[in-house]
Design a protein around this motif. Structure first.
Motif, PDB file in Angstrom:
ATOM      1  N   LYS A  57     -49.829  79.872 -24.376  1.00 39.57           N
ATOM      2  CA  LYS A  57     -49.192  80.408 -25.584  1.00 39.57           C
ATOM      3  C   LYS A  57     -49.260  79.434 -26.753  1.00 39.57           C
ATOM      4  O   LYS A  57     -48.311  79.287 -27.511  1.00 39.57           O
ATOM      5  N   GLY A  58     -50.403  78.727 -26.874  1.00 40.80           N
ATOM      6  CA  GLY A  58     -50.619  77.824 -27.985  1.00 40.80           C
ATOM      7  C   GLY A  58     -50.020  76.440 -27.818  1.00 40.80           C
ATOM      8  O   GLY A  58     -50.158  75.597 -28.694  1.00 40.80           O
ATOM      9  N   TYR A  59     -49.350  76.183 -26.717  1.00 41.95           N
ATOM     10  CA  TYR A  59     -48.714  74.897 -26.477  1.00 41.95           C
ATOM     11  C   TYR A  59     -49.426  74.138 -25.366  1.00 41.95           C
ATOM     12  O   TYR A  59     -49.888  74.737 -24.400  1.00 41.95           O
ATOM     13  N   SER A  60     -49.466  72.819 -25.486  1.00 40.69           N
ATOM     14  CA  SER A  60     -49.992  71.967 -24.424  1.00 40.69           C
ATOM     15  C   SER A  60     -48.816  71.434 -23.620  1.00 40.69           C
ATOM     16  O   SER A  60     -47.874  70.878 -24.187  1.00 40.69           O
ATOM     17  N   ILE A  61     -48.895  71.600 -22.300  1.00 41.06           N
ATOM     18  CA  ILE A  61     -47.804  71.211 -21.414  1.00 41.06           C
ATOM     19  C   ILE A  61     -48.382  70.430 -20.242  1.00 41.06           C
ATOM     20  O   ILE A  61     -49.409  70.816 -19.680  1.00 41.06           O
ATOM     21  N   SER A  62     -47.720  69.347 -19.867  1.00 36.51           N
ATOM     22  CA  SER A  62     -48.130  68.568 -18.704  1.00 36.51           C
ATOM     23  C   SER A  62     -47.319  69.012 -17.488  1.00 36.51           C
ATOM     24  O   SER A  62     -46.104  69.174 -17.573  1.00 36.51           O
ATOM     25  N   LEU A  63     -48.022  69.209 -16.384  1.00 38.85           N
ATOM     26  CA  LEU A  63     -47.387  69.607 -15.128  1.00 38.85           C
ATOM     27  C   LEU A  63     -47.807  68.675 -14.004  1.00 38.85           C
ATOM     28  O   LEU A  63     -48.944  68.210 -13.975  1.00 38.85           O
ATOM     29  N   ARG A  64     -46.906  68.448 -13.059  1.00 39.68           N
ATOM     30  CA  ARG A  64     -47.254  67.712 -11.858  1.00 39.68           C
ATOM     31  C   ARG A  64     -47.860  68.686 -10.851  1.00 39.68           C
ATOM     32  O   ARG A  64     -47.629  69.902 -10.923  1.00 39.68           O
ATOM     33  N   LYS A  65     -48.635  68.152  -9.907  1.00 39.78           N
ATOM     34  CA  LYS A  65     -49.252  69.002  -8.884  1.00 39.78           C
ATOM     35  C   LYS A  65     -48.212  69.799  -8.109  1.00 39.78           C
ATOM     36  O   LYS A  65     -48.431  70.953  -7.780  1.00 39.78           O
ATOM     37  N   GLU A  66     -47.079  69.184  -7.827  1.00 40.63           N
ATOM     38  CA  GLU A  66     -46.031  69.869  -7.063  1.00 40.63           C
ATOM     39  C   GLU A  66     -45.492  71.092  -7.806  1.00 40.63           C
ATOM     40  O   GLU A  66     -44.965  72.014  -7.187  1.00 40.63           O
TER      41      GLU A  66
END
Length: 76
Positions: A57-66
């Motif tokens: 949705k136009g945003y960059s988000i960092s996620l962990r593998k878990e």
């Protein structure tokens, strides 16, 4: 093809099919746009594979593998 978000490589994209997480994390991700039918693209993956940066949705988000392992994606 259905897979989990953590299996995608940089530049691959798909549509969220479901999210299997629970509690506050599920609520938080849903508030950020991780809902069924949303388009998602993997922008970057850290050298050791964790975390990964996605665009939704136009945003960059960092996620962990878990976190990413709980998000099912239909690859497009």
């Amino acid at each position: 093809m259905i897979t989990t978000l953590n299996e995608l490589k940089t530049g691959e994209s798909g549509i969220i099919v479901s999210y299997n997480g629970k509690g506050e994390l599920r609520k938080h991700l849903m508030e950020m746009g991780f809902v069924r039918g949303s388009n998602i693209e993997v922008k970057r993956i850290a050298p050791l594979g964790d975390p990964m940066e996605v665009k939704i949705k136009g945003y960059s988000i960092s996620l962990r593998k878990e976190e990413a392992v709980n998000i099912e994606i239909e690859v497009t």
